[in-house]
Design an enzyme around this catalytic site. Sequence first.
Site, PDB file in Angstrom:
ATOM      1  N   GLY A  11       0.839  -1.198   0.000  1.00  0.00           N
ATOM      2  CA  GLY A  11       0.000   0.000   0.000  1.00  0.00           C
ATOM      3  C   GLY A  11       0.867   1.238   0.000  1.00  0.00           C
ATOM      4  N   CYS A  12       0.385   2.276   0.632  1.00  0.00           N
ATOM      5  CA  CYS A  12       1.105   3.542   0.679  1.00  0.00           C
ATOM      6  C   CYS A  12       2.503   3.341   1.267  1.00  0.00           C
ATOM      7  CB  CYS A  12       0.321   4.551   1.523  1.00  0.00           C
ATOM      8  SG  CYS A  12       1.203   6.094   1.792  1.00  0.00           S
ATOM      9  N   PHE A  13       3.507   3.795   0.547  1.00  0.00           N
ATOM     10  CA  PHE A  13       4.875   3.574   1.029  1.00  0.00           C
ATOM     11  C   PHE A  13       5.201   4.366   2.279  1.00  0.00           C
ATOM     12  CE2 PHE A  13       6.413   6.022  -3.051  1.00  0.00           C
ATOM     13  CZ  PHE A  13       5.898   7.221  -2.607  1.00  0.00           C
ATOM     14  N   TRP A  14       4.467   5.430   2.578  1.00  0.00           N
ATOM     15  CA  TRP A  14       4.742   6.199   3.797  1.00  0.00           C
ATOM     16  C   TRP A  14       4.550   5.344   5.038  1.00  0.00           C
ATOM     17  CZ3 TRP A  14       1.065  10.722   2.177  1.00  0.00           C
ATOM     18  CH2 TRP A  14       1.633  11.434   1.118  1.00  0.00           C
TER      19      TRP A  14
END
EC number: 1.8.4.11
Length: 178
Positions: A11-14
Amino acid sequence: MANETITLAGGCFWCIESAFNSVQGVVSAYSGYANGQTDNPSYEAVCSGTTGYTEAVQVTFDDEVISRREILEIFFALHDPTQLNRQGNDKGTQYRGGIYYVSEAQKNDALAIIDEIREAAIWPGEIVTEVEPLEKYFQAEDYHQDYFSNNPQNVYCNMVVAPKLAKFKATFAKRLKS
């Protein structure tokens, strides 16, 4: 010290990057883009869903401090491996889950853990996290690195990253850097 690098998409790499950067034995975790068709993709191009890239984090770790298996166990605690081309509200092929290996040992460990997860019926659905050789990886733009730490007031960070990171830190308290 023997460093090893593996590329993980959940998902979101953050979310993934902020978690791994707080783990003992992790030397670095960089947000980037894995296994697409173009060279030097931009965030905007990847977000379009037309490049074939997924948001990923390249994790380098000292395998004398933390094992590959522990890295993969943390990864599977950070994402829902049954969601195809999405994680939560983030939808599109750029959010697909993946383990992108550079050695047969990484591939074998990933497949073994997936088999164990299936056998234990931890998730109600089919595991769709892909296990593929790393073909391309490009580090994301500088402003994506340490994004959560550098942007604590961002609404997305407060609503998505912060709760996920808090759960992660509670679950893996013994593995966190001091």
